[in-house]
Design a protein around this motif. Sequence first.
Motif: not given
Lengths: 238, 164
Positions: B128, B131-139, B141-143, B145
Motif C-alpha cells: 500500500t 508500492g501502489l500509492t507511489p505508483e498512483m494506483n487507485l487501489g 488510495y482505497l487501501a 483510506s
Amino acid sequence: MITVTGQCVAAFIFGSTVGLLVQRSRWCNTSALRDAMLFKNYRNTKALLVAMMILTLGFTGFISVGNGNPMRFDVGINQFIGLFLFGIGMVLAGACTVSSWVKTGEGNIGALWALLFLIIGLFVSSLLWSFTYWPPAPATMTGQPNLAALQFGFADALTLQQKTGIPAIVFGLIQFAALFGLYRLILRKERAIQTARGQVQPEAAKSSPQVDAAMPEPAIGAVMAGGAGASGSYQEEA
Amino acid sequence: MDLFKKTLDPIIALAIIALLDVFLFVIVGAWTVGGGETMLAGLVAKYVLGAKTLARIPFWTLVFTPTWAYWKIYISLGMGFGAFVAAVLSKEFYWRVPRHLSEWVMITIGGLLMGIGIRLSFVCNVSTFFGLTPEMNLGGYLAVSGIVAGAWVGSFIYKKVLEA
C-alpha cells in the motif's frame, strides 16, 4: 530479463538491507499510524512520508520512460475492506508485516506468534476464497471495470499516461506536492505541540530551522524505551 | 561501528529503503510482503496437509501455486535475517515473551485479521505505502483510506484494553 534465481537473490539482498535499517532505526509502520493518532508522535509518520515522496518521483519517473514493473491488478472495493481489517489487526498485534519479521529477528516471541496467526489467517481466507471466488484472481483480471464483482479495472500512473498521453511524472509531481504539503502540516503541528509544552519559544521556532527536526524529549524517550518500533504493549514489559 | 551503537534516524533509514525500492521496482517489482507470506502459507499448508489435499482447494491452483521460486518470499526471509544480524551486532538480541494473557489474545486476533485482510485485498501495508500509492494506483488510495480507518478503530480498541 532477470532470471528467477536473480530475482530471488535481489529480493533477499533487498530484504536483508531493509531488515537491518528498520531494526537500527526502530521504524514501524504500525506506530507511524497509531502513534500519530493516539500520542501525537510523528517520528515514524514523517519517515513514511519522506519514503513515499521519493518513491512517487522514482516510480512515476521510470514509468514515464517506459521502465519499471508496476503492479497490474484490478482495483476493487476489496482493497478498502481488506486494509480496514488489516489496520485493526496491526494495531492489536502491535506489528505490521515488516515489524513482525524484524521483531522476530530480534527474538520477539510475540511477533513470531503474530506471524504464525497471520499465516493461519491467510490460509483460512484461501478456504473462503475457494467458496466465493471473490475478489477475482489476478489471472482472470481484464483491466476493464467489472461492476458486478465491485472491480474498477486498472487505474494507476501508467494507465493515466496511456489514456492522456501526459508523462506519468507530471502526475507524480502533483502527488509529491500533496505529500510534501502533509509533511509540512505535521512539522507545523509538532512545533505547535512543542510551543504548548513550553519547550520552544515561538520566535526561536521561526528563526531556527533545526527545531523542525527536534522531537519533544519525553516522546523520543518513550519510543526508545519501547524497543523496536515501540509498538506493541508487550515490548515495554519484556 | 556507529550504526550498531546509536539509533538511526528513521528518515535516513526510510530514504535509503525508498531508493533501493525504486531500484527493485525497475528490476522485478516494488517492495511487497503480503504476496510472499501468502506463498509461505501455501508452502506450509502443502507440507502439513500434503500436496493432494491442497490441490482440492481451488485457491492454491488458481491464484497461488505453492513454489519456492517466488522472489517475494525472500524479501520476508531477508527482513528477518537482516534484523537478526543487526540485533546481534548491536547486542540487542534477546528473547522477549509477552507476559499477559490479554497480549497473547490481542496478538492472535490481530495476526488473524492481518492475514484475512491481506488475502481479501490482494495487498498488504507495505505494498500500500511503498508500492501502489507511489505508483498512483487507485487501489492504493482505497487501501490507504482503509488502513487509516482501521488503525483508528484499532487504536480505539487498544486504548480501551490499556485502560482496562
